[in-house]
Design a protein around this motif. Structure first.
Motif, PDB file in Angstrom:
ATOM      1  N   MET A  70       0.851  -1.174   0.000  1.00 29.19           N
ATOM      2  CA  MET A  70       0.000   0.000   0.000  1.00 29.19           C
ATOM      3  C   MET A  70       0.893   1.233   0.000  1.00 29.19           C
ATOM      4  N   ALA A  97      -2.196   6.101  -0.083  1.00 28.74           N
ATOM      5  CA  ALA A  97      -3.340   5.216   0.180  1.00 28.74           C
ATOM      6  C   ALA A  97      -3.462   4.931   1.676  1.00 28.74           C
ATOM      7  N   LEU A  98      -2.328   4.745   2.341  1.00 27.56           N
ATOM      8  CA  LEU A  98      -2.338   4.514   3.790  1.00 27.56           C
ATOM      9  C   LEU A  98      -2.911   5.720   4.521  1.00 27.56           C
ATOM     10  N   SER A 112      -6.694   6.030   3.682  1.00 29.78           N
ATOM     11  CA  SER A 112      -7.386   4.935   4.344  1.00 29.78           C
ATOM     12  C   SER A 112      -7.545   5.206   5.838  1.00 29.78           C
ATOM     13  N   VAL A 134     -11.482   5.356   5.469  1.00 27.17           N
ATOM     14  CA  VAL A 134     -11.923   3.963   5.468  1.00 27.17           C
ATOM     15  C   VAL A 134     -11.802   3.343   6.858  1.00 27.17           C
ATOM     16  N   ASN A 135     -10.651   3.524   7.475  1.00 29.35           N
ATOM     17  CA  ASN A 135     -10.411   2.955   8.807  1.00 29.35           C
ATOM     18  C   ASN A 135     -10.362   4.059   9.854  1.00 29.35           C
ATOM     19  N   ASN A 136     -11.326   4.973   9.799  1.00 26.62           N
ATOM     20  CA  ASN A 136     -11.355   6.092  10.747  1.00 26.62           C
ATOM     21  C   ASN A 136     -11.305   5.553  12.174  1.00 26.62           C
ATOM     22  N   SER A 139     -14.887   3.941  12.571  1.00 24.56           N
ATOM     23  CA  SER A 139     -14.785   2.568  12.079  1.00 24.56           C
ATOM     24  C   SER A 139     -14.222   1.625  13.127  1.00 24.56           C
ATOM     25  N   HIS A 152       0.594   6.760   8.937  1.00 23.04           N
ATOM     26  CA  HIS A 152      -0.624   6.175   9.507  1.00 23.04           C
ATOM     27  C   HIS A 152      -1.101   6.973  10.712  1.00 23.04           C
ATOM     28  N   ILE A 210     -15.812   2.417   2.467  1.00 22.54           N
ATOM     29  CA  ILE A 210     -15.203   1.087   2.348  1.00 22.54           C
ATOM     30  C   ILE A 210     -15.155   0.691   0.875  1.00 22.54           C
ATOM     31  N   ILE A 233     -10.305   2.094  -1.244  1.00 21.17           N
ATOM     32  CA  ILE A 233      -8.890   1.719  -1.210  1.00 21.17           C
ATOM     33  C   ILE A 233      -8.808   0.266  -0.782  1.00 21.17           C
ATOM     34  N   GLU A 234      -8.092  -0.525  -1.538  1.00 21.29           N
ATOM     35  CA  GLU A 234      -7.958  -1.947  -1.198  1.00 21.29           C
ATOM     36  C   GLU A 234      -6.694  -2.196  -0.427  1.00 21.29           C
TER      37      GLU A 234
END
Length: 192
Positions: free
Chosen positions: A1, A5-6, A9, A13-15, A19, A135, A188, A191-192
């Motif tokens: 990644m 993207a990190l 995300s 995505v990963n708040n 989340s 991150h 979601i 970003i994969e």
């Protein structure tokens, strides 16, 4: 990644709040006013990024070489507590109004599981130092975004006199937090 993207995300995505449900205490406690929420969010950004730097160094250069990995929780909490004390002293000198408005919630950053959670996630994911910092910055910016959105919504809700009396205060805040969490689930898959 990739690092971008990190970062994205970690924000959407990963708040960390909406989340992973870490740091809910200051999220609900300090989000009553927009100014206080901004101050708390900025303080969390500083503490989270600095804690990630220091915990990564402590884990990689002290705990792992000495075979003391099992002490990571204790050492991470000590590092975070020292950083929060530093932030508290600086805010008291530079921004006494913000220091008073944060009240008890500033020392509570020490026990904010979002800060500790980011440090543990960095370790569990095996991130490099740069990845850990990206991150941590993304997760804390996500915290800031969520708490500012919540404070803005709560200020508008408090101004609305049509809310039933039994739903005012914490009940409507919890419903709002749940709806915000559902809304963030829409990210979601971007970003994969």
């Amino acid at each position: 990644m990739s690092l971008l993207a990190l970062f994205i995300s970690a924000i959407f995505v990963n708040n960390i709040l909406l989340s992973r449900f870490l740091g809910c205490c200051p999220f609900l406690g300090v989000s009553g006013k927009l100014d206080t929420a901004k101050g708390m969010g900025v303080a969390v950004i500083f503490v989270t990024v600095m804690a990630s730097l220091m915990t990564w160094v402590a884990y990689e250069f002290i705990l792992v070489p000495l075979g003391l990995e099992y002490l990571y929780t204790l050492s991470f909490i000590l590092i975070i507590a020292a950083l929060v004390q530093f932030v508290e002293i600086v805010l008291k000198k530079i921004q006494p109004k913000l220091y008073k408005s944060l009240g008890i919630f500033l020392p509570l950053i020490t026990t904010n599981c979002a800060v500790l959670g980011v440090a543990v996630l960095n370790m569990n994911e095996g991130y490099s130092l740069l990845q850990s910092l990206v991150h941590a910055l993304g997760a804390s910016v996500g915290f800031l975004l969520a708490i500012i959105l919540m404070a803005g919504i709560r200020e508008r809700i408090e101004a609305n006199k049509n809310i039933p009396k039994c739903m005012r205060g914490l009940p409507i805040a919890l419903v709002t937090a749940g709806l915000m969490s559902i809304a963030f689930m829409g990210f979601i898959g971007i970003i994969e």
